[in-house]
Scaffold this motif. Structure first.
Motif, PDB file in Angstrom:
ATOM      1  N   VAL A 321       0.866  -1.183   0.000  1.00 34.39           N
ATOM      2  CA  VAL A 321       0.000   0.000   0.000  1.00 34.39           C
ATOM      3  C   VAL A 321       0.898   1.227   0.000  1.00 34.39           C
ATOM      4  N   GLU A 322       0.385   2.340  -0.507  1.00 33.13           N
ATOM      5  CA  GLU A 322       1.114   3.610  -0.423  1.00 33.13           C
ATOM      6  C   GLU A 322       1.255   3.983   1.047  1.00 33.13           C
ATOM      7  N   PHE A 323       2.409   4.543   1.399  1.00 33.28           N
ATOM      8  CA  PHE A 323       2.652   4.829   2.814  1.00 33.28           C
ATOM      9  C   PHE A 323       3.603   6.013   2.929  1.00 33.28           C
ATOM     10  N   ASP A 324       3.247   6.976   3.744  1.00 34.93           N
ATOM     11  CA  ASP A 324       4.086   8.152   3.980  1.00 34.93           C
ATOM     12  C   ASP A 324       4.683   8.045   5.377  1.00 34.93           C
ATOM     13  N   LYS A 423      -6.117  -9.790  12.927  1.00 38.29           N
ATOM     14  CA  LYS A 423      -5.846  -9.655  11.495  1.00 38.29           C
ATOM     15  C   LYS A 423      -6.818  -8.691  10.835  1.00 38.29           C
ATOM     16  N   ARG A 424      -8.053  -8.661  11.317  1.00 39.85           N
ATOM     17  CA  ARG A 424      -9.015  -7.695  10.779  1.00 39.85           C
ATOM     18  C   ARG A 424      -8.606  -6.268  11.132  1.00 39.85           C
ATOM     19  N   GLN A 425      -8.077  -6.094  12.346  1.00 41.04           N
ATOM     20  CA  GLN A 425      -7.574  -4.769  12.746  1.00 41.04           C
ATOM     21  C   GLN A 425      -6.410  -4.337  11.848  1.00 41.04           C
ATOM     22  N   ILE A 426      -5.534  -5.290  11.561  1.00 46.01           N
ATOM     23  CA  ILE A 426      -4.384  -4.986  10.690  1.00 46.01           C
ATOM     24  C   ILE A 426      -4.870  -4.574   9.300  1.00 46.01           C
ATOM     25  N   ARG A 427      -5.802  -5.339   8.752  1.00 46.36           N
ATOM     26  CA  ARG A 427      -6.305  -5.012   7.411  1.00 46.36           C
ATOM     27  C   ARG A 427      -6.976  -3.647   7.393  1.00 46.36           C
ATOM     28  N   GLN A 428      -7.686  -3.339   8.471  1.00 45.09           N
ATOM     29  CA  GLN A 428      -8.356  -2.046   8.559  1.00 45.09           C
ATOM     30  C   GLN A 428      -7.331  -0.906   8.591  1.00 45.09           C
ATOM     31  N   GLY A 431      -5.837  -0.411   5.268  1.00 37.86           N
ATOM     32  CA  GLY A 431      -6.809   0.084   4.271  1.00 37.86           C
ATOM     33  C   GLY A 431      -7.102  -0.926   3.188  1.00 37.86           C
ATOM     34  N   ILE A 432      -7.015  -2.237   3.529  1.00 40.23           N
ATOM     35  CA  ILE A 432      -7.337  -3.268   2.559  1.00 40.23           C
ATOM     36  C   ILE A 432      -8.564  -4.034   3.047  1.00 40.23           C
ATOM     37  N   ARG A 433      -9.330  -4.569   2.166  1.00 37.92           N
ATOM     38  CA  ARG A 433     -10.541  -5.286   2.545  1.00 37.92           C
ATOM     39  C   ARG A 433     -10.251  -6.686   3.030  1.00 37.92           C
TER      40      ARG A 433
END
Length: 433
Positions: A321-324, A423-428, A431-433
């Motif tokens: 994912v894009e990340f700053d 894992k759901r927290q990580i995905r959230q 920003g991935i579904r």
């Protein structure tokens, strides 16, 4: 006849997809090509992990080295010959430096260099100056000749014009790899009118200059370079391959330091793990050797090494994912903590990777030597820096572009057989579904 000026009885040619033919008439060049150190470059890809993205990118450092030699040969034999500013005695020096400029590259070179803190240019010099077949050939020209070639490659030579032929902002090295990499990846970005650029090159005391009439061809070259970096060299899938490869090497080194008992001992890596790498150890490494270890390490007991090797060999790479990092540093800390809770080691499975490029820059005091600007030769004989004449180049001069991406194993994060909520927290957070 002196060895330095000896010619082959008949010219040798290599069929080349980029330059049509590579021409060899000098005995010294032919002998250098036949050395085992130069032939080793057949076993090292020019583009590292790019073959994971562009399946045609299987060409070798040897391909490229012959191409750089051919461009320099054309410059010194067809363009510079007979010009008062060109010292004909530097012809063989230029050809040898062009041919050997990448001699010190290792397997997947840039990844290896980062992990083990190596420098391929230093190894190029060691091969040229050491107890090698290359050194024997160069020493037969003159006892001091290997040192002269090494200094050109190191950019410390007093022959600045020769250095600029293979190391500047418009040189034979860059021209060949842009055209060659575009050809083998199948993209259209890297094409420019090299023939035109070669015709308008002129020698000056300390660098090559370009006639003003060739400015538009140079603009095209600079934009081609810009596009190749962002569409090919910094492609996120290629970078994912580099991330996984780098983590394999880190893991193997860490396991060695922990006295882990490998089923397949990494004998070729021992001297690097101990920071005792000799020149011969380095020359014994090529990509076939490295890939052998990655293949057999898929059967190791260590789950991280085993998994990473399987990912690389089967192309099951990390997603991104894009990340700053400047704005999202807190998020990275939170993600690392969640990865640990989920039983996923963030050291190996949560990786921030950054790519940066400066397509063109003018000279700034204190900057590295390769930022010597491209100079235009005006019709009245005046020398003008390129960005002062080109609005296109002026618009991008000195403007560095940087791209940050966060890499992770999406398949593990979507496997909800364990630690489902974490894992759901990580995905959230990602920003991935």
């Amino acid at each position: 006849m002196a060895y330095a000026t000896e010619k082959l009885r008949e010219e040798k040619v290599f069929k080349d997809p980029v330059h049509r033919y590579v021409h060899v008439r000098d005995r010294v060049i032919w002998d250098l090509i036949g050395t085992k150190e130069f032939q080793r470059l057949r076993r090292i890809k020019q583009l590292g992990t790019t073959f994971l993205t562009f399946h045609g990118a299987e060409h070798s450092r040897l391909n490229h080295s012959l191409g750089v030699y051919e461009i320099v040969r054309r410059i010194v034999d067809d363009v510079f010959i007979g010009r008062s500013e060109w010292n004909e005695s530097n012809r063989l020096l230029s050809l040898c430096a062009a041919l050997l400029h990448d001699l010190g590259h290792g397997p997947f070179s840039h990844s290896f260099e980062k992990v083990f803190h190596l420098d391929h240019e230093q190894f190029s010099q060691q091969i040229i100056l050491g107890n090698t077949e290359v050194n024997q050939v160069l020493s037969a020209v003159h006892p001091n000749f290997p040192k002269q070639v090494a200094e050109v490659i190191a950019k410390t030579s007093d022959e600045k014009l020769v250095v600029s032929l293979i190391s500047s902002q418009i040189d034979a090295d860059r021209m060949d790899y842009l055209l060659r990499d575009a050809y083998f990846t199948g993209v259209s970005y890297g094409h420019f009118d090299m023939e035109r650029i070669l015709r308008v090159m002129r020698p000056r005391e300390d660098q090559v200059v370009i006639k003003k009439s060739g400015m538009h061809a140079v603009e095209d070259y600079i934009m081609s370079r810009y596009q190749m970096y962002w569409q090919v060299y910094f492609h996120p899938v290629t970078r994912s391959g580099e991330v996984v490869l780098t983590k394999i090497l880190h893991r193997a080194k860490e396991l060695y330091e922990q006295f882990y008992q490998f089923k397949y001992e990494p004998r070729h890596f021992y001297s690097m793990f101990k920071n005792e790498l000799t020149l011969q150890d380095y020359l014994n490494l090529d990509e076939a050797v490295v890939l052998y270890y990655f293949q057999v390490w898929q059967e190791e007991d260590d789950p991280i090494l085993r998994d990473l090797c399987r990912r690389f060999m089967d192309r099951h790479l990390f997603k991104y994912v894009e990340f700053d990092p400047a704005k999202e540093y807190r998020k990275f800390i939170d993600l690392s903590a969640l990865f640990k809770k989920a039983g996923i080691d963030p050291e190996y499975y949560l990786v921030l990777d950054s790519s940066s490029d400066l397509p063109y820059d003018f000279y700034r005091p204190g900057e590295e030597e390769e930022r010597l600007p491209i100079q235009l030769l005006m019709p009245n004989g005046e020398i003008r820096e390129l960005s002062r004449e080109s609005e296109i180049v002026e618009a991008i001069s000195g403007k560095r572009r940087t791209d940050h991406k966060l890499y992770f194993p999406a398949d593990i994060l979507y496997d909800e057989t364990s630690k489902k909520n974490i894992k759901r927290q990580i995905r959230q957070l990602l920003g991935i579904r």
